[in-house]
Design a protein around this motif. Structure first.
Motif, PDB file in Angstrom:
ATOM      1  N   SER A  13      -6.891  -2.033  21.158  1.00  0.00           N
ATOM      2  CA  SER A  13      -6.843  -2.240  19.998  1.00  0.00           C
ATOM      3  C   SER A  13      -6.749  -3.872  19.260  1.00  0.00           C
ATOM      4  O   SER A  13      -6.368  -3.983  18.233  1.00  0.00           O
ATOM      5  CB  SER A  13      -4.902  -2.050  19.571  1.00  0.00           C
ATOM      6  OG  SER A  13      -4.965  -0.644  20.150  1.00  0.00           O
ATOM      7  N   PHE A  14      -6.548  -5.258  19.974  1.00  0.00           N
ATOM      8  CA  PHE A  14      -6.315  -5.940  20.378  1.00  0.00           C
ATOM      9  C   PHE A  14      -7.500  -6.298  19.223  1.00  0.00           C
ATOM     10  O   PHE A  14      -7.796  -7.375  18.053  1.00  0.00           O
ATOM     11  CB  PHE A  14      -6.546  -7.154  21.740  1.00  0.00           C
ATOM     12  CG  PHE A  14      -7.438  -8.343  21.397  1.00  0.00           C
ATOM     13  CD1 PHE A  14      -5.713  -9.319  21.026  1.00  0.00           C
ATOM     14  CD2 PHE A  14      -8.322  -9.445  21.644  1.00  0.00           C
ATOM     15  CE1 PHE A  14      -5.999 -10.380  21.462  1.00  0.00           C
ATOM     16  CE2 PHE A  14      -8.250 -10.388  21.009  1.00  0.00           C
ATOM     17  CZ  PHE A  14      -7.116 -11.320  20.968  1.00  0.00           C
ATOM     18  N   TYR A  15      -8.815  -5.818  19.157  1.00  0.00           N
ATOM     19  CA  TYR A  15     -10.310  -6.034  18.510  1.00  0.00           C
ATOM     20  C   TYR A  15      -9.973  -5.722  17.503  1.00  0.00           C
ATOM     21  O   TYR A  15     -11.034  -6.080  16.620  1.00  0.00           O
ATOM     22  CB  TYR A  15     -11.278  -5.601  19.021  1.00  0.00           C
ATOM     23  CG  TYR A  15     -11.883  -6.422  20.906  1.00  0.00           C
ATOM     24  CD1 TYR A  15     -12.194  -7.668  20.795  1.00  0.00           C
ATOM     25  CD2 TYR A  15     -10.973  -5.392  21.784  1.00  0.00           C
ATOM     26  CE1 TYR A  15     -12.078  -8.531  22.111  1.00  0.00           C
ATOM     27  CE2 TYR A  15     -10.622  -6.664  23.105  1.00  0.00           C
ATOM     28  CZ  TYR A  15     -11.361  -7.517  22.984  1.00  0.00           C
ATOM     29  OH  TYR A  15     -11.496  -8.547  24.328  1.00  0.00           O
ATOM     30  N   ALA A  16      -8.848  -4.855  16.691  1.00  0.00           N
ATOM     31  CA  ALA A  16      -8.963  -4.551  15.248  1.00  0.00           C
ATOM     32  C   ALA A  16      -7.897  -5.521  14.754  1.00  0.00           C
ATOM     33  O   ALA A  16      -7.693  -5.290  13.508  1.00  0.00           O
ATOM     34  CB  ALA A  16      -8.535  -2.665  15.877  1.00  0.00           C
ATOM     35  N   LEU A  17      -7.744  -6.519  15.058  1.00  0.00           N
ATOM     36  CA  LEU A  17      -6.904  -7.332  15.058  1.00  0.00           C
ATOM     37  C   LEU A  17      -7.272  -8.389  14.066  1.00  0.00           C
ATOM     38  O   LEU A  17      -8.171  -8.290  14.293  1.00  0.00           O
ATOM     39  CB  LEU A  17      -6.066  -8.045  15.454  1.00  0.00           C
ATOM     40  CG  LEU A  17      -4.645  -7.648  16.081  1.00  0.00           C
ATOM     41  CD1 LEU A  17      -4.456  -8.078  17.917  1.00  0.00           C
ATOM     42  CD2 LEU A  17      -3.501  -7.784  15.706  1.00  0.00           C
ATOM     43  N   ALA A 110       7.507  -3.318  22.387  1.00  0.00           N
ATOM     44  CA  ALA A 110       6.612  -2.750  22.243  1.00  0.00           C
ATOM     45  C   ALA A 110       6.199  -4.036  21.369  1.00  0.00           C
ATOM     46  O   ALA A 110       5.986  -3.930  20.423  1.00  0.00           O
ATOM     47  CB  ALA A 110       6.991  -1.393  22.537  1.00  0.00           C
ATOM     48  N   LEU A 111       3.908  -3.922  21.658  1.00  0.00           N
ATOM     49  CA  LEU A 111       3.638  -4.439  20.715  1.00  0.00           C
ATOM     50  C   LEU A 111       2.080  -3.086  19.793  1.00  0.00           C
ATOM     51  O   LEU A 111       2.309  -2.118  20.803  1.00  0.00           O
ATOM     52  CB  LEU A 111       1.743  -5.318  21.198  1.00  0.00           C
ATOM     53  CG  LEU A 111       3.350  -6.396  22.131  1.00  0.00           C
ATOM     54  CD1 LEU A 111       2.313  -7.274  22.658  1.00  0.00           C
ATOM     55  CD2 LEU A 111       3.878  -7.130  21.093  1.00  0.00           C
ATOM     56  N   HIS A 112       2.090  -3.393  18.798  1.00  0.00           N
ATOM     57  CA  HIS A 112       1.116  -2.443  17.933  1.00  0.00           C
ATOM     58  C   HIS A 112       0.703  -2.938  16.850  1.00  0.00           C
ATOM     59  O   HIS A 112       1.193  -3.691  16.380  1.00  0.00           O
ATOM     60  CB  HIS A 112       1.776  -1.211  17.653  1.00  0.00           C
ATOM     61  CG  HIS A 112       3.146  -0.744  16.979  1.00  0.00           C
ATOM     62  ND1 HIS A 112       4.246  -0.894  16.610  1.00  0.00           N
ATOM     63  CD2 HIS A 112       2.706  -0.647  15.244  1.00  0.00           C
ATOM     64  CE1 HIS A 112       4.951  -0.677  15.682  1.00  0.00           C
ATOM     65  NE2 HIS A 112       4.130  -0.652  15.197  1.00  0.00           N
ATOM     66  N   VAL A 113      -0.322  -2.204  16.880  1.00  0.00           N
ATOM     67  CA  VAL A 113      -1.412  -3.025  15.669  1.00  0.00           C
ATOM     68  C   VAL A 113      -1.183  -2.076  15.040  1.00  0.00           C
ATOM     69  O   VAL A 113      -1.313  -0.446  15.033  1.00  0.00           O
ATOM     70  CB  VAL A 113      -2.936  -3.024  15.502  1.00  0.00           C
ATOM     71  CG1 VAL A 113      -3.740  -3.345  15.193  1.00  0.00           C
ATOM     72  CG2 VAL A 113      -2.910  -4.111  17.160  1.00  0.00           C
ATOM     73  N   GLN A 114      -0.790  -2.420  13.369  1.00  0.00           N
ATOM     74  CA  GLN A 114      -0.933  -1.164  12.613  1.00  0.00           C
ATOM     75  C   GLN A 114      -1.409  -1.713  11.042  1.00  0.00           C
ATOM     76  O   GLN A 114      -0.203  -3.312  10.281  1.00  0.00           O
ATOM     77  CB  GLN A 114       0.223  -0.873  12.412  1.00  0.00           C
ATOM     78  CG  GLN A 114       0.216   0.495  11.372  1.00  0.00           C
ATOM     79  CD  GLN A 114       2.537   0.965  11.269  1.00  0.00           C
ATOM     80  OE1 GLN A 114       2.901   1.670  11.864  1.00  0.00           O
ATOM     81  NE2 GLN A 114       2.518   1.907  10.355  1.00  0.00           N
TER      82      GLN A 114
END
Length: 182
Positions: A13-17, A110-114
């Motif tokens: 998910s890091f690379y979707a930032l 909790a970390l999340h990419v959205q």
């Protein structure tokens, strides 16, 4: 190469930032970012006391802001400066959670990419590292990191029941001249 703290926590998910968010959380060693922020504080006396105990900065509009990152693979220290008001925190990983020590509190996030943003949501809090506090009290504490016009942007909100808003601050950062001492 060993992943950074945020790369390890977020995985693929890091690379979707957005690029500026990836760059900031891809820092290795020491780096300085600079920009501007606006800080709002609550009016409730209990909330003001809590903000003071946590070492949160006073309300200010469009203040010069810098963050010095000292990043190692397993931990990071963030030295924030809001127009001369310092705020420091230490971060490390505990399983899939990010732990941030800020004053006498230890937050588990909790970390999340959205929606092209990195969100931090509270999953637990301890006072003085040992006394667990009810996580439900911290439902209105979050951080959102994103990108606007190529710049890293942040928005942090902290409000508690009975106290109301402790702090809300938002702004932008970009890499400073990292070849010079801060």
């Amino acid at each position: 190469m060993t992943p950074t703290l945020f790369q390890a926590l977020l995985g693929a998910s890091f690379y979707a930032l957005p690029p500026s968010v990836r760059a900031l959380h891809g820092v290795r060693g020491r780096a300085v970012y600079a920009g501007r922020a606006t800080i709002h504080r609550g009016r409730n006396p209990l909330g003001r006391l809590c903000a003071r105990v946590a070492g949160l900065p006073a309300a200010r509009a469009d203040v010069a802001t810098s963050v010095t990152f000292e990043a190692r693979p397993a931990s990071e220290t963030w030295h924030r400066d809001f127009g001369g008001q310092a705020m420091r925190s230490r971060l490390h990983r505990d399983g899939r959670m990010l732990v941030e020590r800020l004053g006498p509190l230890r937050f588990r996030f909790a970390l999340h990419v959205q929606d092209d943003a990195l969100w931090w949501r509270v999953g637990g809090v301890r006072l003085l590292g040992v006394l667990p506090l009810p996580a439900a009290l911290f439902d209105r504490v979050y951080c959102r990191e994103a990108e606007h016009a190529g710049r890293y942007t942040f928005q942090v909100e902290a409000a508690l029941p009975l106290c109301g808003r402790l702090i809300q601050y938002e702004g932008w950062l970009e890499p400073a001249d990292n070849d010079q001492p801060a």
